[in-house]
Design an enzyme around this catalytic site. Sequence first.
Site, PDB file in Angstrom:
ATOM      1  N   LYS A 219       0.831  -1.210   0.000  1.00 50.97           N
ATOM      2  CA  LYS A 219       0.000   0.000   0.000  1.00 50.97           C
ATOM      3  C   LYS A 219       0.865   1.259   0.000  1.00 50.97           C
ATOM      4  CE  LYS A 219      -3.236   3.006   0.201  1.00 50.97           C
ATOM      5  NZ  LYS A 219      -4.284   3.246   1.192  1.00 50.97           N
ATOM      6  N   CYS A 273      -3.607  10.842   1.003  1.00 45.60           N
ATOM      7  CA  CYS A 273      -2.821   9.601   0.790  1.00 45.60           C
ATOM      8  C   CYS A 273      -1.444   9.900   0.221  1.00 45.60           C
ATOM      9  CB  CYS A 273      -3.524   8.704  -0.224  1.00 45.60           C
ATOM     10  SG  CYS A 273      -5.184   8.306   0.177  1.00 45.60           S
TER      11      CYS A 273
HETATM   12  N1  SAJ Z   1      -1.893  15.064  -9.358  1.00 38.32           N
HETATM   13  C1  SAJ Z   1      -0.989  15.706 -10.205  1.00 38.32           C
HETATM   14  N2  SAJ Z   1      -0.622  15.097 -11.355  1.00 38.32           N
HETATM   15  C2  SAJ Z   1      -1.102  13.874 -11.718  1.00 38.32           C
HETATM   16  C3  SAJ Z   1      -2.008  13.228 -10.837  1.00 38.32           C
HETATM   17  C4  SAJ Z   1      -2.397  13.842  -9.675  1.00 38.32           C
HETATM   18  O1  SAJ Z   1      -0.529  16.821  -9.922  1.00 38.32           O
HETATM   19  O2  SAJ Z   1      -0.748  13.365 -12.782  1.00 38.32           O
HETATM   20  C5  SAJ Z   1      -2.263  15.694  -8.091  1.00 38.32           C
HETATM   21  C6  SAJ Z   1      -3.759  15.938  -7.938  1.00 38.32           C
HETATM   22  O3  SAJ Z   1      -4.104  17.211  -8.439  1.00 38.32           O
HETATM   23  C7  SAJ Z   1      -3.931  15.850  -6.415  1.00 38.32           C
HETATM   24  C8  SAJ Z   1      -2.869  14.841  -5.988  1.00 38.32           C
HETATM   25  O4  SAJ Z   1      -1.922  14.795  -7.055  1.00 38.32           O
HETATM   26  O5  SAJ Z   1      -3.644  17.085  -5.811  1.00 38.32           O
HETATM   27  C9  SAJ Z   1      -3.404  13.431  -5.722  1.00 38.32           C
HETATM   28  O6  SAJ Z   1      -4.203  13.076  -6.817  1.00 38.32           O
HETATM   29  P1  SAJ Z   1      -4.691  11.516  -7.016  1.00 38.32           P
HETATM   30  O7  SAJ Z   1      -5.316  11.444  -8.374  1.00 38.32           O
HETATM   31  O8  SAJ Z   1      -3.585  10.591  -6.709  1.00 38.32           O
HETATM   32  O9  SAJ Z   1      -5.891  11.345  -5.996  1.00 38.32           O
HETATM   33  P2  SAJ Z   1      -5.865  10.796  -4.501  1.00 38.32           P
HETATM   34  O10 SAJ Z   1      -4.999  11.576  -3.627  1.00 38.32           O
HETATM   35  O11 SAJ Z   1      -7.286  10.667  -4.103  1.00 38.32           O
HETATM   36  O12 SAJ Z   1      -5.201   9.343  -4.614  1.00 38.32           O
HETATM   37  C10 SAJ Z   1      -6.001   8.211  -4.472  1.00 38.32           C
HETATM   38  C11 SAJ Z   1      -5.099   7.072  -4.092  1.00 38.32           C
HETATM   39  N3  SAJ Z   1      -5.963   5.950  -3.767  1.00 38.32           N
HETATM   40  C12 SAJ Z   1      -5.892   5.422  -2.505  1.00 38.32           C
HETATM   41  O13 SAJ Z   1      -5.098   5.797  -1.696  1.00 38.32           O
HETATM   42  C13 SAJ Z   1      -6.854   4.338  -2.218  1.00 38.32           C
HETATM   43  C14 SAJ Z   1      -4.194   6.680  -5.244  1.00 38.32           C
HETATM   44  O14 SAJ Z   1      -3.528   5.439  -4.910  1.00 38.32           O
HETATM   45  C15 SAJ Z   1      -4.947   6.467  -6.523  1.00 38.32           C
HETATM   46  O15 SAJ Z   1      -4.021   6.238  -7.590  1.00 38.32           O
HETATM   47  C16 SAJ Z   1      -5.771   7.703  -6.835  1.00 38.32           C
HETATM   48  O16 SAJ Z   1      -6.650   7.932  -5.722  1.00 38.32           O
HETATM   49  C17 SAJ Z   1      -6.622   7.424  -8.066  1.00 38.32           C
HETATM   50  O17 SAJ Z   1      -6.223   7.915  -9.133  1.00 38.32           O
HETATM   51  O18 SAJ Z   1      -7.607   6.706  -7.939  1.00 38.32           O
END
Ligand code: SAJ
Length: 440
Positions: A219, A273
């Site tokens: 994880k 996360c």
């Molecule tokens: N972000 C970027 N660039 C990217 C992707 C994301 O700057 O290419 C930023 C987003 O704007 C945000 C942050 O990163 O501020 C996190 O974004 P995220 O898409 O990873 O969303 P989270 O934080 O909700 O991550 C969760 C995580 N899931 C769990 O912990 C169960 C992650 O493992 C998943 O990959 C993500 O959701 C998902 O995409 O589902």
Amino acid sequence: MHLIERIAARKVKIGVIGLGYVGISVASALAGAGFEVTGVEIKQERVAKINAGKCPIDGIEPGLPELIAKVTSSKNLVASTDYASLADADVVLIDVETPVATDSRPRFEALRAACRELGRVMKEGVLVIVESTIAPGTCARIVVPLLEKASGRKVNEGFSLGHCPERVMPGKLLKNLKELSRVCGGSNAETSDAMVALYRTIVEGKLDKADCTTAEMVKTAENTYRDVNIAFANELGLICEAVGVDFRRVRDLVNESPGRDVHFAGAGVGGHCIPKDPWLLVHGIEGFEPKLIAAARARNDSMPLHMARLVESALEEIGKRIYGSTLAVLGYAYLENSDDTRNSPSEAIVEHLQDWGAKVLIHDPWVEPYTGDLWSRIQGADAAIIMVKHDGYQNLDLAKLKSVLASPVLVDGRHVVESADAAAAGFVFRGLGRGRPRYL
Ligand code: SAJ
């Protein structure tokens, strides 16, 4: 009767410690699958809300309010603040918060308290499963010793231990819980088998067996993988700015190459996360100092400051300074189309701009108190700064935007506006990852 047989017959009493967004969704799902579930939560008002059949989670969680109403009225789910209510539980899940502090060190106080309190009351032969995200080695170093000390029993003799890290996201709790694969890390093989039998009653995704430490690694590693990949995209974006090319174009062409998946450079990395789990992964490793992971965290955390510098550069082009200006931040949530502001990059840039003497106006269609009409909320600002790619900011009316601003300055941190469109609308424009073209 063996635990696996009793699980199949729903003759197993289940406890869940911590009824936050993870705990309440798994407690309700197990209750909905026919188990008798007791939830233990320290917040009395949350216990009362659940026992009244109400969902304690803010925001939209499809299916959860209805499920909670159903399983509380059938008494399959009862919430309490009293650990004694877990005394006859056959399985107890631990879903408490495992944050990291400002010094990036994990704070396991809630986990320690749960282990001590549970150890005092849990019955002989109970299966304890930690679902919270924890640093590799936490089961061995913290959970087992505390449970053994408080209960006077030995792991794999008087109780068994599992680690099945949660993989749910706010906004799709029940969907994720049902569909995503899970790792069932057990203190021995028999425990992993029992965990698979239990989770199969609510999970349609793949259930993989492992030991506890492997499950801890999986994880924290999967979220660190994402953080490092985003950091690479951010670093590439900064290089594109310096070289004078468009990151998005470079990214799309690189991703034409098989096996490439460059992520999106952006205004920062927020959420509950991704900013946390890399520190859990590297915490407590003896023998070597991980360099890449900490450097990736630093790169991602530097992006809001870079955005503030882009604003400074654009204002300078029209003879203005951040000091004394009024600046409009579009987007305060950490993620598009979400009301979640935990670790939001927008909080960071607002602090930078205010430190430099600006007055900051904020709009966000999802986050109170910043909702409402965009144009009236940002009226008269010297610049607009896009921090979140909410659907509501797509196809922005640039002529309208220019008419409400005191000066035509636009800074885009999420590639919402095309550079050519901003130029055609008469803006002084800066885009994260978008260098000044040299046309060579
Ligand atoms: N972000 C970027 N660039 C990217 C992707 C994301 O700057 O290419 C930023 C987003 O704007 C945000 C942050 O990163 O501020 C996190 O974004 P995220 O898409 O990873 O969303 P989270 O934080 O909700 O991550 C969760 C995580 N899931 C769990 O912990 C169960 C992650 O493992 C998943 O990959 C993500 O959701 C998902 O995409 O589902």
